[in-house]
Scaffold this motif. Structure first.
Motif, PDB file in Angstrom:
ATOM      1  N   GLY A 147       9.989  -2.658  18.106  1.00 55.55           N
ATOM      2  CA  GLY A 147       9.937  -1.337  18.707  1.00 55.55           C
ATOM      3  C   GLY A 147      11.287  -0.656  18.848  1.00 55.55           C
ATOM      4  O   GLY A 147      11.368   0.436  19.411  1.00 55.55           O
ATOM      5  N   ARG A 148      12.353  -1.249  18.355  1.00 58.28           N
ATOM      6  CA  ARG A 148      13.672  -0.599  18.419  1.00 58.28           C
ATOM      7  C   ARG A 148      13.739   0.575  17.454  1.00 58.28           C
ATOM      8  O   ARG A 148      14.539   1.481  17.650  1.00 58.28           O
ATOM      9  CB  ARG A 148      14.788  -1.601  18.142  1.00 58.28           C
ATOM     10  N   ARG A 149      12.941   0.535  16.418  1.00 58.06           N
ATOM     11  CA  ARG A 149      12.721   1.703  15.552  1.00 58.06           C
ATOM     12  C   ARG A 149      11.313   2.160  15.893  1.00 58.06           C
ATOM     13  O   ARG A 149      10.343   1.482  15.598  1.00 58.06           O
ATOM     14  CB  ARG A 149      12.822   1.341  14.070  1.00 58.06           C
ATOM     15  N   ASP A 150      11.230   3.311  16.506  1.00 56.36           N
ATOM     16  CA  ASP A 150       9.958   3.780  17.041  1.00 56.36           C
ATOM     17  C   ASP A 150       9.188   4.595  16.002  1.00 56.36           C
ATOM     18  O   ASP A 150       9.202   5.820  16.008  1.00 56.36           O
ATOM     19  CB  ASP A 150      10.201   4.597  18.308  1.00 56.36           C
ATOM     20  N   VAL A 151       8.540   3.876  15.094  1.00 57.82           N
ATOM     21  CA  VAL A 151       7.702   4.506  14.072  1.00 57.82           C
ATOM     22  C   VAL A 151       6.338   3.818  14.173  1.00 57.82           C
ATOM     23  O   VAL A 151       6.174   2.669  13.761  1.00 57.82           O
ATOM     24  CB  VAL A 151       8.311   4.344  12.659  1.00 57.82           C
ATOM     25  N   ALA A 152       5.386   4.535  14.744  1.00 59.76           N
ATOM     26  CA  ALA A 152       4.076   3.943  15.045  1.00 59.76           C
ATOM     27  C   ALA A 152       3.415   3.322  13.810  1.00 59.76           C
ATOM     28  O   ALA A 152       2.849   2.229  13.898  1.00 59.76           O
ATOM     29  CB  ALA A 152       3.167   4.992  15.669  1.00 59.76           C
ATOM     30  N   LEU A 153       3.483   4.002  12.673  1.00 58.20           N
ATOM     31  CA  LEU A 153       2.854   3.493  11.455  1.00 58.20           C
ATOM     32  C   LEU A 153       3.449   2.148  11.059  1.00 58.20           C
ATOM     33  O   LEU A 153       2.726   1.201  10.737  1.00 58.20           O
ATOM     34  CB  LEU A 153       2.997   4.498  10.316  1.00 58.20           C
ATOM     35  N   MET A 154       4.769   2.035  11.089  1.00 53.86           N
ATOM     36  CA  MET A 154       5.413   0.778  10.706  1.00 53.86           C
ATOM     37  C   MET A 154       5.133  -0.327  11.727  1.00 53.86           C
ATOM     38  O   MET A 154       4.891  -1.470  11.356  1.00 53.86           O
ATOM     39  CB  MET A 154       6.928   0.974  10.537  1.00 53.86           C
ATOM     40  N   LYS A 155       5.158   0.008  12.999  1.00 55.21           N
ATOM     41  CA  LYS A 155       4.872  -0.996  14.026  1.00 55.21           C
ATOM     42  C   LYS A 155       3.451  -1.522  13.859  1.00 55.21           C
ATOM     43  O   LYS A 155       3.215  -2.722  13.951  1.00 55.21           O
ATOM     44  CB  LYS A 155       5.083  -0.429  15.429  1.00 55.21           C
ATOM     45  N   ALA A 203       0.824  -1.205   0.000  1.00 52.68           N
ATOM     46  CA  ALA A 203       0.000   0.000   0.000  1.00 52.68           C
ATOM     47  C   ALA A 203       0.866   1.265   0.000  1.00 52.68           C
ATOM     48  O   ALA A 203       0.516   2.253  -0.637  1.00 52.68           O
ATOM     49  CB  ALA A 203      -0.932   0.002   1.206  1.00 52.68           C
ATOM     50  N   CYS A 204       2.004   1.216   0.682  1.00 53.43           N
ATOM     51  CA  CYS A 204       2.904   2.374   0.732  1.00 53.43           C
ATOM     52  C   CYS A 204       4.158   2.179  -0.113  1.00 53.43           C
ATOM     53  O   CYS A 204       4.610   3.099  -0.776  1.00 53.43           O
ATOM     54  CB  CYS A 204       3.335   2.651   2.172  1.00 53.43           C
ATOM     55  N   HIS A 205       4.750   0.977  -0.048  1.00 50.11           N
ATOM     56  CA  HIS A 205       6.036   0.720  -0.685  1.00 50.11           C
ATOM     57  C   HIS A 205       5.907   0.108  -2.073  1.00 50.11           C
ATOM     58  O   HIS A 205       6.915  -0.075  -2.752  1.00 50.11           O
ATOM     59  CB  HIS A 205       6.882  -0.207   0.197  1.00 50.11           C
ATOM     60  N   GLY A 206       4.697  -0.221  -2.496  1.00 56.74           N
ATOM     61  CA  GLY A 206       4.472  -0.825  -3.798  1.00 56.74           C
ATOM     62  C   GLY A 206       4.774  -2.308  -3.792  1.00 56.74           C
ATOM     63  O   GLY A 206       5.617  -2.776  -3.032  1.00 56.74           O
ATOM     64  N   GLU A 207       4.072  -3.046  -4.624  1.00 57.99           N
ATOM     65  CA  GLU A 207       4.271  -4.497  -4.687  1.00 57.99           C
ATOM     66  C   GLU A 207       5.686  -4.842  -5.118  1.00 57.99           C
ATOM     67  O   GLU A 207       6.264  -5.819  -4.663  1.00 57.99           O
ATOM     68  CB  GLU A 207       3.263  -5.120  -5.649  1.00 57.99           C
ATOM     69  N   ARG A 208       6.268  -4.036  -5.985  1.00 62.61           N
ATOM     70  CA  ARG A 208       7.624  -4.288  -6.481  1.00 62.61           C
ATOM     71  C   ARG A 208       8.662  -3.393  -5.813  1.00 62.61           C
ATOM     72  O   ARG A 208       9.782  -3.268  -6.283  1.00 62.61           O
ATOM     73  CB  ARG A 208       7.679  -4.094  -7.998  1.00 62.61           C
ATOM     74  N   GLY A 209       8.273  -2.722  -4.725  1.00 57.45           N
ATOM     75  CA  GLY A 209       9.238  -1.928  -3.972  1.00 57.45           C
ATOM     76  C   GLY A 209       9.413  -0.504  -4.438  1.00 57.45           C
ATOM     77  O   GLY A 209      10.325   0.187  -4.011  1.00 57.45           O
ATOM     78  N   GLY A 260       7.170  10.229   0.670  1.00 58.77           N
ATOM     79  CA  GLY A 260       7.776   9.971   1.976  1.00 58.77           C
ATOM     80  C   GLY A 260       8.066   8.511   2.259  1.00 58.77           C
ATOM     81  O   GLY A 260       8.846   8.195   3.149  1.00 58.77           O
ATOM     82  N   ALA A 261       7.446   7.601   1.531  1.00 51.88           N
ATOM     83  CA  ALA A 261       7.718   6.174   1.717  1.00 51.88           C
ATOM     84  C   ALA A 261       8.954   5.816   0.901  1.00 51.88           C
ATOM     85  O   ALA A 261       9.043   6.171  -0.270  1.00 51.88           O
ATOM     86  CB  ALA A 261       6.530   5.331   1.264  1.00 51.88           C
ATOM     87  N   PRO A 262       9.899   5.117   1.502  1.00 47.52           N
ATOM     88  CA  PRO A 262      11.110   4.776   0.741  1.00 47.52           C
ATOM     89  C   PRO A 262      10.878   3.652  -0.260  1.00 47.52           C
ATOM     90  O   PRO A 262      10.029   2.785  -0.051  1.00 47.52           O
ATOM     91  CB  PRO A 262      12.096   4.333   1.827  1.00 47.52           C
ATOM     92  N   ASN A 263      11.650   3.669  -1.322  1.00 49.29           N
ATOM     93  CA  ASN A 263      11.677   2.559  -2.262  1.00 49.29           C
ATOM     94  C   ASN A 263      12.445   1.415  -1.605  1.00 49.29           C
ATOM     95  O   ASN A 263      13.501   1.637  -1.012  1.00 49.29           O
ATOM     96  CB  ASN A 263      12.385   2.965  -3.565  1.00 49.29           C
ATOM     97  N   LEU A 264      11.915   0.212  -1.675  1.00 48.38           N
ATOM     98  CA  LEU A 264      12.563  -0.944  -1.071  1.00 48.38           C
ATOM     99  C   LEU A 264      13.187  -1.881  -2.095  1.00 48.38           C
ATOM    100  O   LEU A 264      13.965  -2.761  -1.739  1.00 48.38           O
ATOM    101  CB  LEU A 264      11.555  -1.723  -0.216  1.00 48.38           C
TER     102      LEU A 264
END
Length: 104
Positions: free
Chosen positions: A67-75, A33-39, A45-49
């Motif tokens: 939780g070591r990376r404190d980003v609520a959306l990603m968690k 939804a954010c990073h795309g099916e193919r990255g 603002g969403a990084p390419n993976l």
């Protein structure tokens, strides 16, 4: 005849690469939804993976989950996911063709 031989050699060389492509992971939907099916990022603002290093992606996903990376959306997006599922996602995105850098 020579053209046919060259084409056959090219197809033979590409076939093993396609065989190594992992199957899309079952948990890909929410990531896509954010990073795309193919990255390739779908929202600003969403990084390419695509093409990121496997170990980097695997560790980053574990850090978001734990939780070591404190980003609520990603968690929230990762939720309770197993190491095997994280590994599938990391393998999938690292196997995708990287996005070419845009020229200014």
């Amino acid at each position: 005849m020579r053209t046919v031989l060259i084409a056959a050699l090219c197809l033979t060389a590409v076939a093993p690469l396609r065989a190594e492509m992992p199957a899309p992971p079952a948990r890909l939907g929410l990531c896509a939804a954010c990073h795309g099916e193919r990255g390739r990022a779908q929202i600003p603002g969403a990084p390419n993976l695509a093409g990121q290093k496997l170990d980097y992606l695997r560790e980053a996903l574990k850090q978001y989950r734990d939780g070591r990376r404190d980003v609520a959306l990603m968690k929230a997006a990762i939720g309770p996911v197993s190491d095997a599922e994280l590994d599938q996602l990391a393998q999938w995105y690292s196997a995708q063709t990287p996005v070419a850098a845009s020229q200014p």
